[in-house]
Design an enzyme around this catalytic site. Structure first.
Site, PDB file in Angstrom:
ATOM      1  N   CYS A  18      40.456  35.595  48.636  1.00 16.64           N
ATOM      2  CA  CYS A  18      39.548  36.658  48.219  1.00 16.64           C
ATOM      3  C   CYS A  18      38.628  37.007  49.369  1.00 16.64           C
ATOM      4  O   CYS A  18      38.103  36.112  50.049  1.00 16.64           O
ATOM      5  CB  CYS A  18      38.733  36.192  47.007  1.00 16.64           C
ATOM      6  SG  CYS A  18      37.623  37.450  46.351  1.00 16.64           S
ATOM      7  N   GLU A  29      41.934  41.528  40.795  1.00 23.12           N
ATOM      8  CA  GLU A  29      40.896  42.564  40.898  1.00 23.12           C
ATOM      9  C   GLU A  29      40.266  42.850  39.537  1.00 23.12           C
ATOM     10  O   GLU A  29      39.057  43.075  39.443  1.00 23.12           O
ATOM     11  CB  GLU A  29      41.463  43.847  41.522  1.00 23.12           C
ATOM     12  CG  GLU A  29      42.050  43.682  42.919  1.00 23.12           C
ATOM     13  CD  GLU A  29      41.124  43.026  43.932  1.00 23.12           C
ATOM     14  OE1 GLU A  29      39.881  43.093  43.783  1.00 23.12           O
ATOM     15  OE2 GLU A  29      41.644  42.419  44.888  1.00 23.12           O
TER      16      GLU A  29
END
Length: 177
Positions: free
Chosen positions: A103, A146
Site C-alpha cells: 500500500c 481500494e
C-alpha cells in the site's frame, strides 16, 4: 499537467474514516476531474496499481484502478487507469485467495491478504456512466483493497496473523526480484 498529491501514511486519521459519496458526477465538474487526474498522476509517480481519494486526504468514495507490471508488482496485468466513483461489490465468489498486497500509505511492508477471487462490481465512471463488471484475480484484489480505503480500512486490518506481514525487501527476495 496534473498535480502530484501528498500520500497520507498509516497513522493518519483520514485512513480510518468512512469516505463520503460523490454527489455530483458529471464530466464538467472541474474539481472532480482535477482530483481524478491528480490521483492517476500520483499513483503513476508512486508506481502504484491503485489509489483511493482518502489516501490523498480527500474523503470521497472514489478510487483509481491502474494495473500494470512494475517493480512493485512485476506480474500485474495491464489495464488503463480507471476512475471508479461510488464503487460497490454486488456479489462475489465463495473462493478466497491469499496473495501479496502492499500500500502506498503503508511503505516498506507487504502482507499476504485473503480476498475474493472474483467479484461483480458497480461504479460510476468519470463521465457519469454507471458500469457493472466482473473482476477476477489481481484486478479484483486491487478493487477490494481500494474499497477498503473508502471504508476506513487498510490491508493490515485484513491480515489473518502477524506471520503474514513482511518487509518490502523480504517480499522482493521471496518473489525473486
Amino acid at each position: 499537467m496534473a498535480e502530484l498529491l501528498k500520500i497520507a501514511l498509516v497513522g493518519n486519521p483520514i485512513l480510518k474514516r468512512k469516505a463520503l459519496p460523490v454527489e455530483k458526477i458529471i464530466d464538467t465538474n472541474e474539481n472532480l476531474i482535477k482530483l481524478i487526474d491528480s490521483l492517476i498522476a500520483t499513483a503513476t509517480a508512486a508506481k502504484g496499481v491503485g489509489i483511493a481519494a482518502p489516501q490523498v486526504s480527500q474523503s470521497y468514495r472514489l478510487f483509481i484502478v491502474a494495473s500494470h507490471p512494475n517493480q512493485r508488482y512485476p506480474h500485474a496485468p495491464t489495464m488503463p487507469p480507471t476512475a471508479m466513483l461510488n464503487p460497490r461489490i454486488i456479489s462475489h465468489s465463495n473462493e478466497i485467495v491469499k496473495d501479496w498486497e502492499g500500500c502506498l500509505s503503508v511503505p516498506n511492508l507487504r502482507g499476504l491478504v485473503p480476498r475474493y477471487r472474483e467479484i461483480e462490481v458497480e461504479y460510476v465512471t468519470r463521465e457519469g456512466k454507471l458500469e457493472r463488471k466482473i473482476l477476477t484475480d489481481f484486478v479484483a484484489r486491487i478493487f477490494q483493497h481500494e474499497l477498503d480505503h473508502l471504508d476506513g480500512m487498510i490491508f493490515l486490518d485484513r491480515l489473518e496473523s502477524e506471520a503474514d506481514l513482511y518487509s518490502e525487501s523480504e517480499y522482493l527476495n521471496i518473489i525473486g526480484q
